[in-house]
Design a protein around this motif. Structure first.
Motif, PDB file in Angstrom:
ATOM      1  N   LEU A 287       0.841  -1.152  -0.057  1.00 36.66           N
ATOM      2  CA  LEU A 287      -0.047   0.196  -0.072  1.00 36.66           C
ATOM      3  C   LEU A 287       0.876   1.123  -0.143  1.00 36.66           C
ATOM      4  O   LEU A 287       0.620   2.286  -0.763  1.00 36.66           O
TER       5      LEU A 287
ATOM      6  N   TYR B  58     -11.775   3.430  -3.356  1.00 39.51           N
ATOM      7  CA  TYR B  58     -10.424   3.331  -4.579  1.00 39.51           C
ATOM      8  C   TYR B  58     -11.161   2.338  -5.791  1.00 39.51           C
ATOM      9  O   TYR B  58     -10.819   2.601  -6.900  1.00 39.51           O
TER      10      TYR B  58
ATOM     11  N   ILE C 238      -4.569  -0.083  -5.001  1.00 36.63           N
ATOM     12  CA  ILE C 238      -4.607   0.640  -3.629  1.00 36.63           C
ATOM     13  C   ILE C 238      -5.818   0.145  -3.298  1.00 36.63           C
ATOM     14  O   ILE C 238      -5.891  -0.347  -1.881  1.00 36.63           O
TER      15      ILE C 238
ATOM     16  N   GLN D 164       0.917   4.015  -2.907  1.00 36.41           N
ATOM     17  CA  GLN D 164       0.433   5.481  -2.591  1.00 36.41           C
ATOM     18  C   GLN D 164       1.451   6.466  -3.086  1.00 36.41           C
ATOM     19  O   GLN D 164       1.084   7.528  -3.311  1.00 36.41           O
TER      20      GLN D 164
ATOM     21  N   GLU E  41       0.813   7.042  -6.584  1.00 34.03           N
ATOM     22  CA  GLU E  41      -0.197   7.795  -6.824  1.00 34.03           C
ATOM     23  C   GLU E  41       0.057   9.209  -6.710  1.00 34.03           C
ATOM     24  O   GLU E  41      -0.660  10.229  -7.156  1.00 34.03           O
TER      25      GLU E  41
ATOM     26  N   CYS F  21      -5.371  -3.701  -1.969  1.00 30.57           N
ATOM     27  CA  CYS F  21      -4.480  -3.581  -0.749  1.00 30.57           C
ATOM     28  C   CYS F  21      -5.569  -3.311   0.354  1.00 30.57           C
ATOM     29  O   CYS F  21      -5.432  -3.924   1.400  1.00 30.57           O
TER      30      CYS F  21
END
Length: 580
Positions: A135, A177, A161, A139, A142, A164
Protein backbone atom coordinates in the motif's frame (compact mmCIF):
# COMPACT_ATOMS: atom_id res chain seq x y z
CA UNK A 1 -23.09 -18.37 1.49
CA UNK A 2 -19.95 -20.07 2.81
CA UNK A 3 -19.28 -21.75 -0.53
CA UNK A 4 -19.54 -18.58 -2.61
CA UNK A 5 -17.56 -16.53 -0.10
CA UNK A 6 -14.66 -19.00 -0.25
CA UNK A 7 -14.71 -19.10 -4.06
CA UNK A 8 -15.00 -15.32 -4.32
CA UNK A 9 -11.86 -14.97 -2.23
CA UNK A 10 -9.94 -17.26 -4.57
CA UNK A 11 -11.10 -15.22 -7.54
CA UNK A 12 -10.00 -12.06 -5.76
CA UNK A 13 -6.48 -13.38 -5.47
CA UNK A 14 -6.45 -14.40 -9.14
CA UNK A 15 -7.77 -11.07 -10.42
CA UNK A 16 -5.48 -9.15 -8.11
CA UNK A 17 -2.45 -10.91 -9.52
CA UNK A 18 -3.67 -10.30 -13.06
CA UNK A 19 -4.17 -6.56 -12.49
CA UNK A 20 -1.04 -5.95 -10.48
CA UNK A 21 1.20 -7.61 -13.04
CA UNK A 22 2.14 -5.51 -16.05
CA UNK A 23 4.33 -6.34 -19.03
CA UNK A 24 7.83 -4.96 -18.44
CA UNK A 25 8.21 -3.68 -21.97
CA UNK A 26 5.22 -2.90 -24.15
CA UNK A 27 6.02 -2.14 -27.77
CA UNK A 28 5.80 1.61 -28.26
CA UNK A 29 5.80 2.38 -24.54
CA UNK A 30 7.75 5.36 -23.20
CA UNK A 31 10.29 3.11 -21.48
CA UNK A 32 10.77 0.95 -24.55
CA UNK A 33 11.45 4.04 -26.68
CA UNK A 34 13.84 5.43 -24.09
CA UNK A 35 15.78 2.14 -23.85
CA UNK A 36 16.28 2.06 -27.62
CA UNK A 37 17.47 5.68 -27.54
CA UNK A 38 20.01 4.89 -24.78
CA UNK A 39 21.26 1.90 -26.76
CA UNK A 40 21.91 4.14 -29.79
CA UNK A 41 23.50 6.87 -27.62
CA UNK A 42 25.87 4.43 -25.90
CA UNK A 43 26.43 2.09 -28.85
CA UNK A 44 29.94 1.25 -27.69
CA UNK A 45 28.57 -0.39 -24.54
CA UNK A 46 28.12 -3.84 -26.05
CA UNK A 47 26.92 -5.47 -22.83
CA UNK A 48 24.16 -2.88 -22.36
CA UNK A 49 23.05 -3.28 -25.98
CA UNK A 50 22.78 -7.05 -25.58
CA UNK A 51 21.09 -6.71 -22.18
CA UNK A 52 18.36 -4.38 -23.52
CA UNK A 53 17.74 -6.59 -26.58
CA UNK A 54 17.34 -9.70 -24.45
CA UNK A 55 15.17 -7.70 -22.01
CA UNK A 56 12.79 -6.58 -24.76
CA UNK A 57 12.71 -10.16 -26.10
CA UNK A 58 11.83 -11.52 -22.60
CA UNK A 59 14.94 -13.75 -22.58
CA UNK A 60 15.49 -13.42 -18.84
CA UNK A 61 18.56 -15.64 -18.37
CA UNK A 62 20.59 -13.75 -20.98
CA UNK A 63 19.24 -10.44 -19.63
CA UNK A 64 20.61 -11.28 -16.16
CA UNK A 65 24.02 -12.24 -17.55
CA UNK A 66 24.69 -9.19 -19.76
CA UNK A 67 23.17 -6.65 -17.37
CA UNK A 68 25.50 -7.95 -14.64
CA UNK A 69 28.47 -7.57 -17.00
CA UNK A 70 27.44 -3.96 -17.72
CA UNK A 71 27.07 -3.19 -13.99
CA UNK A 72 30.52 -4.64 -13.27
CA UNK A 73 32.28 -2.69 -16.03
CA UNK A 74 30.32 0.55 -16.44
CA UNK A 75 30.78 3.88 -14.61
CA UNK A 76 27.67 5.39 -16.16
CA UNK A 77 25.13 5.64 -13.30
CA UNK A 78 22.19 5.97 -15.68
CA UNK A 79 23.01 2.74 -17.54
CA UNK A 80 23.64 0.98 -14.23
CA UNK A 81 20.15 2.00 -13.07
CA UNK A 82 18.66 0.58 -16.25
CA UNK A 83 20.58 -2.68 -15.77
CA UNK A 84 19.39 -3.02 -12.16
CA UNK A 85 15.86 -2.51 -13.49
CA UNK A 86 16.40 -5.22 -16.13
CA UNK A 87 17.66 -7.61 -13.44
CA UNK A 88 14.76 -6.76 -11.13
CA UNK A 89 12.26 -7.61 -13.86
CA UNK A 90 14.19 -10.74 -14.82
CA UNK A 91 14.24 -12.12 -11.27
CA UNK A 92 10.57 -11.21 -10.84
CA UNK A 93 9.58 -13.12 -13.98
CA UNK A 94 11.59 -16.11 -12.72
CA UNK A 95 9.71 -15.91 -9.37
CA UNK A 96 12.89 -15.04 -7.43
CA UNK A 97 11.14 -12.25 -5.54
CA UNK A 98 13.76 -11.51 -2.86
CA UNK A 99 16.50 -11.19 -5.49
CA UNK A 100 14.21 -8.97 -7.56
CA UNK A 101 13.53 -6.72 -4.57
CA UNK A 102 17.27 -6.32 -3.93
CA UNK A 103 17.87 -5.18 -7.51
CA UNK A 104 15.02 -2.64 -7.46
CA UNK A 105 16.28 -1.19 -4.16
CA UNK A 106 19.69 -0.53 -5.75
CA UNK A 107 18.17 1.91 -8.28
CA UNK A 108 18.79 5.60 -7.51
CA UNK A 109 16.01 8.14 -6.96
CA UNK A 110 17.16 10.01 -10.09
CA UNK A 111 16.10 7.15 -12.35
CA UNK A 112 13.62 8.56 -14.88
CA UNK A 113 11.25 5.64 -14.43
CA UNK A 114 11.51 5.50 -10.65
CA UNK A 115 7.69 5.34 -10.43
CA UNK A 116 7.88 1.97 -12.24
CA UNK A 117 10.35 0.75 -9.61
CA UNK A 118 7.87 1.62 -6.86
CA UNK A 119 5.11 -0.12 -8.82
CA UNK A 120 7.15 -3.31 -9.15
CA UNK A 121 8.11 -3.25 -5.45
CA UNK A 122 4.42 -2.96 -4.66
CA UNK A 123 3.63 -5.98 -6.85
CA UNK A 124 6.37 -8.01 -5.11
CA UNK A 125 4.96 -7.02 -1.71
CA UNK A 126 1.53 -8.26 -2.81
CA UNK A 127 3.01 -11.57 -3.98
CA UNK A 128 4.64 -11.92 -0.55
CA UNK A 129 1.34 -10.91 1.17
CA UNK A 130 2.94 -7.80 2.72
CA UNK A 131 -0.13 -5.67 1.99
CA UNK A 132 0.77 -2.71 4.25
CA UNK A 133 4.13 -2.37 2.54
CA UNK A 134 2.49 -2.74 -0.89
CA UNK A 135 0.00 0.00 0.00
CA UNK A 136 2.85 2.41 0.82
CA UNK A 137 4.51 1.80 -2.53
CA UNK A 138 1.30 2.28 -4.52
CA UNK A 139 0.43 5.45 -2.60
CA UNK A 140 3.87 6.84 -3.52
CA UNK A 141 3.12 6.16 -7.20
CA UNK A 142 -0.26 7.89 -6.80
CA UNK A 143 1.45 11.10 -5.63
CA UNK A 144 3.31 11.67 -8.90
CA UNK A 145 1.75 14.88 -10.20
CA UNK A 146 2.12 15.07 -14.00
CA UNK A 147 0.74 11.70 -15.16
CA UNK A 148 0.91 12.61 -18.81
CA UNK A 149 4.57 11.67 -18.96
CA UNK A 150 4.05 8.21 -17.42
CA UNK A 151 3.19 5.15 -19.47
CA UNK A 152 0.91 3.55 -16.89
CA UNK A 153 -2.82 3.64 -16.32
CA UNK A 154 -4.14 5.71 -13.44
CA UNK A 155 -6.97 3.21 -12.99
CA UNK A 156 -4.44 0.42 -12.34
CA UNK A 157 -2.81 2.38 -9.51
CA UNK A 158 -6.19 3.18 -7.96
CA UNK A 159 -7.27 -0.44 -8.31
CA UNK A 160 -4.09 -1.74 -6.68
CA UNK A 161 -4.58 0.59 -3.70
CA UNK A 162 -8.19 -0.56 -3.38
CA UNK A 163 -7.14 -4.22 -3.42
CA UNK A 164 -4.56 -3.61 -0.69
CA UNK A 165 -7.22 -1.99 1.50
CA UNK A 166 -9.49 -4.95 0.78
CA UNK A 167 -6.82 -7.41 1.93
CA UNK A 168 -6.34 -5.26 5.04
CA UNK A 169 -10.12 -5.36 5.74
CA UNK A 170 -10.42 -1.56 5.42
CA UNK A 171 -13.65 -1.84 3.45
CA UNK A 172 -14.59 1.84 3.28
CA UNK A 173 -11.34 2.92 1.65
CA UNK A 174 -11.28 -0.21 -0.50
CA UNK A 175 -14.76 0.61 -1.80
CA UNK A 176 -13.78 4.24 -2.50
CA UNK A 177 -10.68 3.33 -4.55
CA UNK A 178 -12.30 0.43 -6.39
CA UNK A 179 -15.19 2.70 -7.40
CA UNK A 180 -12.76 5.37 -8.62
CA UNK A 181 -10.86 2.77 -10.62
CA UNK A 182 -13.99 1.28 -12.23
CA UNK A 183 -15.29 4.73 -13.21
CA UNK A 184 -12.02 5.54 -15.01
CA UNK A 185 -12.07 2.14 -16.75
CA UNK A 186 -15.67 2.68 -17.85
CA UNK A 187 -14.71 6.00 -19.42
CA UNK A 188 -11.62 4.45 -21.07
CA UNK A 189 -13.68 1.39 -22.15
CA UNK A 190 -10.95 -0.88 -20.77
CA UNK A 191 -13.09 -4.03 -20.74
CA UNK A 192 -10.51 -6.49 -19.39
CA UNK A 193 -9.58 -4.38 -16.36
CA UNK A 194 -13.22 -3.42 -15.82
CA UNK A 195 -14.20 -7.07 -15.43
CA UNK A 196 -11.59 -7.39 -12.67
CA UNK A 197 -12.93 -4.25 -10.97
CA UNK A 198 -16.48 -5.57 -10.99
CA UNK A 199 -15.35 -8.91 -9.56
CA UNK A 200 -13.35 -7.21 -6.81
CA UNK A 201 -16.28 -4.94 -5.92
CA UNK A 202 -18.46 -8.04 -5.68
CA UNK A 203 -15.88 -9.68 -3.41
CA UNK A 204 -15.75 -6.52 -1.32
CA UNK A 205 -19.46 -6.77 -0.60
CA UNK A 206 -19.32 -10.55 -0.05
CA UNK A 207 -16.65 -10.00 2.56
CA UNK A 208 -19.24 -7.87 4.37
CA UNK A 209 -22.15 -10.28 3.60
CA UNK A 210 -23.89 -7.67 1.42
CA UNK A 211 -25.17 -10.19 -1.12
CA UNK A 212 -27.72 -7.87 -2.75
CA UNK A 213 -24.93 -5.41 -3.64
CA UNK A 214 -22.40 -8.07 -4.63
CA UNK A 215 -24.47 -10.16 -7.06
CA UNK A 216 -25.16 -7.33 -9.60
CA UNK A 217 -21.40 -6.82 -9.95
CA UNK A 218 -20.85 -10.55 -10.52
CA UNK A 219 -23.52 -10.34 -13.24
CA UNK A 220 -21.87 -7.29 -14.82
CA UNK A 221 -18.51 -9.08 -14.82
CA UNK A 222 -20.08 -12.15 -16.41
CA UNK A 223 -21.73 -10.21 -19.25
CA UNK A 224 -18.52 -8.25 -19.97
CA UNK A 225 -16.47 -11.47 -19.99
CA UNK A 226 -18.28 -12.44 -23.20
CA UNK A 227 -16.42 -9.64 -25.00
CA UNK A 228 -12.84 -10.67 -24.07
CA UNK A 229 -10.57 -13.51 -25.22
CA UNK A 230 -9.20 -14.50 -21.81
CA UNK A 231 -10.32 -18.06 -21.02
CA UNK A 232 -9.36 -17.61 -17.35
CA UNK A 233 -11.60 -14.55 -17.01
CA UNK A 234 -14.48 -16.34 -18.75
CA UNK A 235 -14.07 -19.36 -16.47
CA UNK A 236 -13.98 -17.24 -13.31
CA UNK A 237 -17.05 -15.23 -14.31
CA UNK A 238 -19.07 -18.34 -15.25
CA UNK A 239 -18.21 -20.19 -12.06
CA UNK A 240 -19.07 -17.17 -9.93
CA UNK A 241 -22.52 -17.07 -11.52
CA UNK A 242 -22.94 -20.82 -11.01
CA UNK A 243 -22.30 -20.50 -7.28
CA UNK A 244 -24.52 -17.41 -7.04
CA UNK A 245 -27.42 -19.31 -8.62
CA UNK A 246 -26.79 -22.33 -6.39
CA UNK A 247 -27.16 -20.10 -3.35
CA UNK A 248 -30.39 -18.76 -4.85
CA UNK A 249 -31.58 -22.40 -5.22
CA UNK A 250 -31.92 -21.85 -8.97
CA UNK A 251 -30.23 -25.14 -9.81
CA UNK A 252 -31.19 -25.41 -13.53
CA UNK A 253 -29.57 -22.03 -14.26
CA UNK A 254 -26.62 -22.93 -12.03
CA UNK A 255 -26.11 -26.07 -14.13
CA UNK A 256 -26.01 -23.96 -17.30
CA UNK A 257 -23.23 -21.81 -15.81
CA UNK A 258 -21.36 -24.91 -14.61
CA UNK A 259 -21.41 -26.34 -18.13
CA UNK A 260 -20.14 -23.04 -19.50
CA UNK A 261 -17.33 -23.11 -16.93
CA UNK A 262 -16.31 -26.58 -18.10
CA UNK A 263 -16.47 -25.43 -21.73
CA UNK A 264 -13.98 -22.60 -21.09
CA UNK A 265 -11.81 -24.99 -19.09
CA UNK A 266 -11.70 -27.35 -22.10
CA UNK A 267 -10.93 -24.41 -24.41
CA UNK A 268 -7.95 -23.49 -22.24
CA UNK A 269 -6.73 -27.09 -22.38
CA UNK A 270 -7.15 -27.12 -26.18
CA UNK A 271 -5.10 -23.94 -26.40
CA UNK A 272 -2.33 -25.65 -24.41
CA UNK A 273 -2.52 -28.63 -26.80
CA UNK A 274 -1.92 -26.33 -29.77
CA UNK A 275 1.31 -25.12 -28.14
CA UNK A 276 2.23 -28.75 -27.44
CA UNK A 277 1.82 -29.51 -31.16
CA UNK A 278 4.17 -26.66 -32.04
CA UNK A 279 6.77 -28.06 -29.66
CA UNK A 280 6.25 -31.54 -31.09
CA UNK A 281 6.73 -30.27 -34.64
CA UNK A 282 9.92 -28.53 -33.59
CA UNK A 283 11.29 -31.78 -32.14
CA UNK A 284 10.22 -33.63 -35.29
CA UNK A 285 12.14 -31.16 -37.47
CA UNK A 286 15.25 -31.65 -35.32
CA UNK A 287 14.95 -35.43 -35.74
CA UNK A 288 14.62 -35.05 -39.50
CA UNK A 289 17.79 -32.94 -39.63
CA UNK A 290 19.57 -35.55 -37.53
CA UNK A 291 18.50 -38.23 -40.00
CA UNK A 292 19.98 -36.20 -42.85
CA UNK A 293 23.24 -35.89 -40.92
CA UNK A 294 23.25 -39.65 -40.31
CA UNK A 295 22.71 -40.32 -44.02
CA UNK A 296 25.60 -38.03 -44.97
CA UNK A 297 27.76 -39.70 -42.34
CA UNK A 298 26.95 -43.12 -43.81
CA UNK A 299 27.85 -41.89 -47.30
CA UNK A 300 31.16 -40.53 -46.03
CA UNK A 301 31.95 -43.87 -44.40
CA UNK A 302 31.29 -45.62 -47.70
CA UNK A 303 33.65 -43.27 -49.56
CA UNK A 304 36.39 -43.70 -46.94
CA UNK A 305 36.00 -47.46 -47.14
CA UNK A 306 36.24 -47.33 -50.95
CA UNK A 307 39.39 -45.20 -50.81
CA UNK A 308 41.03 -47.57 -48.33
CA UNK A 309 40.05 -50.49 -50.52
CA UNK A 310 41.85 -49.01 -53.53
CA UNK A 311 45.00 -48.37 -51.43
CA UNK A 312 45.06 -51.96 -50.25
CA UNK A 313 44.28 -53.16 -53.79
CA UNK A 314 47.61 -51.72 -55.02
CA UNK A 315 49.28 -54.37 -52.92
CA UNK A 316 46.77 -57.23 -53.05
CA UNK A 317 44.95 -57.38 -56.39
CA UNK A 318 42.64 -60.17 -55.37
CA UNK A 319 41.57 -58.34 -52.22
CA UNK A 320 41.03 -55.24 -54.36
CA UNK A 321 38.59 -57.04 -56.61
CA UNK A 322 36.66 -58.65 -53.76
CA UNK A 323 36.54 -55.45 -51.78
CA UNK A 324 35.47 -53.42 -54.84
CA UNK A 325 32.57 -55.77 -55.56
CA UNK A 326 31.48 -55.69 -51.92
CA UNK A 327 31.43 -51.94 -51.66
CA UNK A 328 29.80 -51.59 -55.05
CA UNK A 329 26.91 -53.76 -53.92
CA UNK A 330 26.69 -51.86 -50.63
CA UNK A 331 26.59 -48.60 -52.53
CA UNK A 332 23.74 -49.79 -54.76
CA UNK A 333 21.84 -51.02 -51.71
CA UNK A 334 22.39 -47.76 -49.83
CA UNK A 335 21.38 -45.72 -52.87
CA UNK A 336 18.14 -47.68 -53.15
CA UNK A 337 17.43 -47.10 -49.47
CA UNK A 338 18.27 -43.40 -49.76
CA UNK A 339 16.12 -43.06 -52.89
CA UNK A 340 13.17 -44.76 -51.19
CA UNK A 341 13.59 -42.54 -48.14
CA UNK A 342 13.84 -39.47 -50.39
CA UNK A 343 10.63 -40.37 -52.23
CA UNK A 344 8.84 -40.96 -48.95
CA UNK A 345 10.19 -37.70 -47.52
CA UNK A 346 9.16 -35.78 -50.65
CA UNK A 347 5.65 -37.16 -50.36
CA UNK A 348 5.45 -36.26 -46.67
CA UNK A 349 6.82 -32.78 -47.35
CA UNK A 350 4.30 -32.28 -50.14
CA UNK A 351 1.49 -33.26 -47.78
CA UNK A 352 2.85 -31.04 -45.01
CA UNK A 353 3.31 -28.06 -47.36
CA UNK A 354 -0.18 -28.48 -48.74
CA UNK A 355 -1.63 -28.79 -45.24
CA UNK A 356 0.18 -25.71 -43.97
CA UNK A 357 -0.81 -23.74 -47.05
CA UNK A 358 -4.50 -24.57 -46.74
CA UNK A 359 -4.64 -24.26 -42.95
CA UNK A 360 -2.79 -20.94 -43.06
CA UNK A 361 -5.15 -19.65 -45.75
CA UNK A 362 -8.25 -20.74 -43.84
CA UNK A 363 -6.99 -19.38 -40.52
CA UNK A 364 -6.08 -16.09 -42.18
CA UNK A 365 -9.52 -15.97 -43.80
CA UNK A 366 -11.20 -16.62 -40.44
CA UNK A 367 -9.11 -14.03 -38.62
CA UNK A 368 -9.62 -11.48 -41.39
CA UNK A 369 -13.38 -12.14 -41.29
CA UNK A 370 -13.35 -11.66 -37.51
CA UNK A 371 -11.34 -8.45 -37.91
CA UNK A 372 -13.80 -7.05 -40.46
CA UNK A 373 -16.82 -8.16 -38.43
CA UNK A 374 -15.39 -6.67 -35.23
CA UNK A 375 -14.93 -3.34 -37.01
CA UNK A 376 -18.60 -3.39 -37.98
CA UNK A 377 -19.45 -4.53 -34.45
CA UNK A 378 -17.75 -1.50 -32.89
CA UNK A 379 -19.44 0.84 -35.40
CA UNK A 380 -22.90 -0.60 -34.69
CA UNK A 381 -22.19 -0.58 -30.96
CA UNK A 382 -21.59 3.18 -31.14
CA UNK A 383 -24.79 3.60 -33.19
CA UNK A 384 -26.71 1.25 -30.83
CA UNK A 385 -27.92 -0.78 -33.79
CA UNK A 386 -28.85 -3.84 -31.72
CA UNK A 387 -30.40 -5.78 -34.60
CA UNK A 388 -27.18 -5.66 -36.59
CA UNK A 389 -25.17 -6.35 -33.43
CA UNK A 390 -27.06 -9.60 -32.93
CA UNK A 391 -26.32 -10.67 -36.52
CA UNK A 392 -22.63 -9.75 -36.21
CA UNK A 393 -22.25 -11.61 -32.89
CA UNK A 394 -23.74 -14.75 -34.42
CA UNK A 395 -21.42 -14.33 -37.40
CA UNK A 396 -18.38 -14.00 -35.09
CA UNK A 397 -19.49 -17.09 -33.19
CA UNK A 398 -19.76 -19.10 -36.42
CA UNK A 399 -16.32 -17.97 -37.61
CA UNK A 400 -14.74 -18.70 -34.21
CA UNK A 401 -16.32 -22.18 -34.12
CA UNK A 402 -14.99 -22.91 -37.59
CA UNK A 403 -11.46 -21.83 -36.63
CA UNK A 404 -11.70 -23.83 -33.39
CA UNK A 405 -12.78 -26.98 -35.24
CA UNK A 406 -9.92 -26.50 -37.72
CA UNK A 407 -7.34 -26.25 -34.92
CA UNK A 408 -8.90 -29.20 -33.08
CA UNK A 409 -8.68 -31.35 -36.23
CA UNK A 410 -5.10 -30.15 -36.81
CA UNK A 411 -4.16 -31.22 -33.28
CA UNK A 412 -5.71 -34.68 -33.61
CA UNK A 413 -4.25 -35.13 -37.10
CA UNK A 414 -0.75 -34.25 -35.88
CA UNK A 415 -1.05 -36.59 -32.87
CA UNK A 416 -2.26 -39.37 -35.15
CA UNK A 417 0.53 -38.83 -37.71
CA UNK A 418 3.25 -38.82 -35.03
CA UNK A 419 1.67 -41.77 -33.18
CA UNK A 420 1.34 -39.71 -30.00
CA UNK A 421 -2.44 -40.07 -29.61
CA UNK A 422 -3.79 -42.23 -26.76
CA UNK A 423 -5.82 -45.11 -28.25
CA UNK A 424 -7.74 -47.74 -26.28
CA UNK A 425 -10.57 -49.82 -27.76
CA UNK A 426 -13.36 -50.93 -25.44
CA UNK A 427 -17.08 -51.69 -25.37
CA UNK A 428 -19.04 -48.47 -26.04
CA UNK A 429 -22.78 -47.88 -26.01
CA UNK A 430 -23.25 -46.21 -29.39
CA UNK A 431 -26.44 -44.29 -28.53
CA UNK A 432 -24.84 -42.75 -25.43
CA UNK A 433 -21.77 -41.57 -27.34
CA UNK A 434 -23.94 -40.01 -30.05
CA UNK A 435 -26.07 -38.30 -27.40
CA UNK A 436 -22.96 -36.76 -25.79
CA UNK A 437 -21.77 -35.33 -29.11
CA UNK A 438 -25.12 -34.10 -30.44
CA UNK A 439 -25.76 -32.13 -27.23
CA UNK A 440 -23.18 -29.50 -28.29
CA UNK A 441 -24.58 -29.22 -31.84
CA UNK A 442 -28.29 -28.83 -31.15
CA UNK A 443 -27.98 -25.04 -30.46
CA UNK A 444 -26.05 -24.58 -33.74
CA UNK A 445 -28.72 -26.41 -35.73
CA UNK A 446 -31.45 -24.48 -33.97
CA UNK A 447 -29.80 -21.16 -34.90
CA UNK A 448 -29.51 -22.30 -38.54
CA UNK A 449 -33.17 -23.41 -38.63
CA UNK A 450 -32.13 -27.00 -39.30
CA UNK A 451 -34.47 -29.79 -38.16
CA UNK A 452 -32.68 -32.56 -36.25
CA UNK A 453 -33.74 -36.12 -35.54
CA UNK A 454 -31.85 -38.83 -33.65
CA UNK A 455 -32.86 -42.50 -33.72
CA UNK A 456 -29.83 -44.57 -32.75
CA UNK A 457 -30.44 -48.14 -31.65
CA UNK A 458 -30.18 -48.59 -27.88
CA UNK A 459 -28.91 -52.17 -28.30
CA UNK A 460 -25.79 -51.42 -30.38
CA UNK A 461 -22.40 -51.74 -28.66
CA UNK A 462 -19.24 -51.10 -30.68
CA UNK A 463 -15.63 -52.03 -30.01
CA UNK A 464 -13.79 -48.71 -30.47
CA UNK A 465 -11.72 -45.95 -28.86
CA UNK A 466 -14.11 -43.45 -27.23
CA UNK A 467 -12.17 -40.23 -27.96
CA UNK A 468 -11.63 -41.06 -31.63
CA UNK A 469 -15.29 -42.09 -32.04
CA UNK A 470 -16.41 -38.71 -30.66
CA UNK A 471 -14.05 -36.93 -33.07
CA UNK A 472 -15.51 -38.89 -36.03
CA UNK A 473 -19.15 -38.14 -35.12
CA UNK A 474 -18.36 -34.51 -34.29
CA UNK A 475 -16.70 -33.89 -37.67
CA UNK A 476 -19.51 -35.64 -39.55
CA UNK A 477 -22.16 -33.53 -37.79
CA UNK A 478 -20.11 -30.39 -38.37
CA UNK A 479 -19.93 -31.14 -42.11
CA UNK A 480 -23.65 -31.91 -42.26
CA UNK A 481 -24.44 -28.51 -40.70
CA UNK A 482 -21.90 -26.73 -42.91
CA UNK A 483 -23.33 -28.13 -46.15
CA UNK A 484 -27.01 -27.92 -45.18
CA UNK A 485 -29.30 -25.16 -46.33
CA UNK A 486 -31.55 -23.11 -44.07
CA UNK A 487 -34.72 -25.05 -43.07
CA UNK A 488 -32.94 -28.26 -44.01
CA UNK A 489 -32.87 -31.48 -41.99
CA UNK A 490 -30.19 -33.66 -40.39
CA UNK A 491 -30.81 -37.18 -39.09
CA UNK A 492 -28.58 -39.61 -37.26
CA UNK A 493 -29.78 -43.18 -36.99
CA UNK A 494 -28.78 -46.84 -37.04
CA UNK A 495 -29.14 -49.24 -39.94
CA UNK A 496 -29.72 -52.92 -39.19
CA UNK A 497 -26.39 -54.31 -38.06
CA UNK A 498 -24.68 -57.46 -39.25
CA UNK A 499 -23.02 -60.11 -37.10
CA UNK A 500 -19.69 -58.31 -37.33
CA UNK A 501 -20.48 -54.58 -37.68
CA UNK A 502 -22.76 -51.76 -36.55
CA UNK A 503 -23.92 -49.13 -39.08
CA UNK A 504 -24.32 -45.47 -38.01
CA UNK A 505 -25.82 -43.12 -40.62
CA UNK A 506 -25.58 -39.30 -40.58
CA UNK A 507 -27.92 -37.95 -43.25
CA UNK A 508 -28.45 -34.36 -44.40
CA UNK A 509 -30.56 -32.63 -47.06
CA UNK A 510 -27.74 -30.30 -48.09
CA UNK A 511 -25.71 -29.68 -51.24
CA UNK A 512 -24.79 -33.30 -51.88
CA UNK A 513 -22.01 -34.31 -54.32
CA UNK A 514 -21.47 -35.99 -57.67
CA UNK A 515 -20.02 -39.47 -58.18
CA UNK A 516 -16.50 -38.15 -58.94
CA UNK A 517 -16.33 -36.21 -55.68
CA UNK A 518 -17.71 -39.21 -53.76
CA UNK A 519 -15.01 -41.50 -55.17
CA UNK A 520 -12.29 -38.93 -54.38
CA UNK A 521 -13.42 -38.70 -50.74
CA UNK A 522 -13.23 -42.48 -50.32
CA UNK A 523 -9.66 -42.80 -51.64
CA UNK A 524 -7.09 -43.97 -49.10
CA UNK A 525 -4.62 -41.11 -49.39
CA UNK A 526 -2.80 -38.84 -46.97
CA UNK A 527 -3.29 -35.86 -49.28
CA UNK A 528 -6.04 -33.40 -48.49
CA UNK A 529 -9.27 -33.29 -50.45
CA UNK A 530 -10.12 -30.14 -52.36
CA UNK A 531 -13.39 -28.26 -51.87
CA UNK A 532 -15.30 -27.17 -54.98
CA UNK A 533 -17.43 -24.57 -53.15
CA UNK A 534 -15.15 -21.68 -52.13
CA UNK A 535 -17.89 -20.15 -49.97
CA UNK A 536 -17.58 -22.99 -47.49
CA UNK A 537 -14.56 -22.71 -45.21
CA UNK A 538 -12.69 -26.00 -44.88
CA UNK A 539 -9.47 -27.86 -45.58
CA UNK A 540 -10.66 -31.46 -46.00
CA UNK A 541 -8.50 -32.25 -42.98
CA UNK A 542 -11.53 -33.32 -40.94
CA UNK A 543 -12.55 -35.94 -43.52
CA UNK A 544 -9.00 -37.31 -43.77
CA UNK A 545 -8.85 -37.48 -39.97
CA UNK A 546 -12.19 -39.32 -39.82
CA UNK A 547 -11.09 -41.88 -42.43
CA UNK A 548 -7.81 -42.51 -40.60
CA UNK A 549 -9.55 -42.94 -37.23
CA UNK A 550 -12.25 -45.22 -38.68
CA UNK A 551 -9.54 -47.44 -40.22
CA UNK A 552 -7.61 -47.47 -36.94
CA UNK A 553 -10.75 -48.68 -35.15
CA UNK A 554 -11.11 -51.52 -37.66
CA UNK A 555 -14.07 -49.99 -39.50
CA UNK A 556 -14.78 -48.39 -42.84
CA UNK A 557 -16.66 -45.46 -44.35
CA UNK A 558 -19.32 -45.48 -47.08
CA UNK A 559 -20.97 -42.47 -48.75
CA UNK A 560 -24.30 -42.21 -50.52
CA UNK A 561 -24.99 -38.83 -52.09
CA UNK A 562 -26.82 -37.00 -54.87
CA UNK A 563 -26.24 -33.39 -55.90
CA UNK A 564 -28.79 -30.91 -54.52
CA UNK A 565 -30.57 -33.76 -52.70
CA UNK A 566 -28.35 -34.63 -49.77
CA UNK A 567 -25.67 -36.95 -48.38
CA UNK A 568 -25.56 -40.06 -46.19
CA UNK A 569 -22.26 -40.67 -44.35
CA UNK A 570 -22.28 -44.32 -43.21
CA UNK A 571 -19.83 -45.16 -40.42
CA UNK A 572 -19.24 -48.90 -40.11
CA UNK A 573 -17.62 -50.05 -36.84
CA UNK A 574 -16.89 -53.52 -35.41
CA UNK A 575 -19.53 -54.80 -33.02
CA UNK A 576 -18.66 -55.76 -29.43
CA UNK A 577 -19.93 -59.34 -29.31
CA UNK A 578 -19.27 -60.28 -25.68
CA UNK A 579 -21.57 -57.63 -24.20
CA UNK A 580 -23.73 -59.28 -21.61
Amino acid sequence: MIRIKLFATSVLLFVSFFLFSQEPQEIGSLMNIEIKAKSREFNKNINFDKAQKFFRASNWDSTLVYSMKEISNSENKELVDYCHYFRGIGFKEKKLLNESKKEFNKISNNFRFFYKVKMKLGEIAVDQKEFKMALQYFQQVEKFSDRRIYDMKNSTVLHNIGLCYLHLKNYDKAEDYLFKSSKVQEVEKDTLLLIGSYMDLANLYYEQYKDSQAIPYFEKAYHLSKKVNSFNIKRAAAKNMAVVEENRKNFPLALVYRKEFEQWKDSLNDQNKVWAIADLEKKFAVKQKQKEVDVLAAENKVKIAERNGFIIASVLLFILFGTGVYFYRQKIKNNKIILAQKNELDELNATKDKLFSIVSHDLRSSVNALKTSNGKLMENLKNKNFTELDVLLHTNSTIANGAYNLLDNLLNWALLQTKQAYFYQESLHLATIVQHVEYNYKPLMLNANINFNSDVSKTDYVFADMDSLKIIIRNMLDNAIKFSKENGAISIYSRPSSEEFCYLVIEDTGLGMNETTRQELLKETVLLSKKKNDDIIGTGLGMQLCKSLIRKNGGKLEIESEENVGTKMIIILPKFKNHG
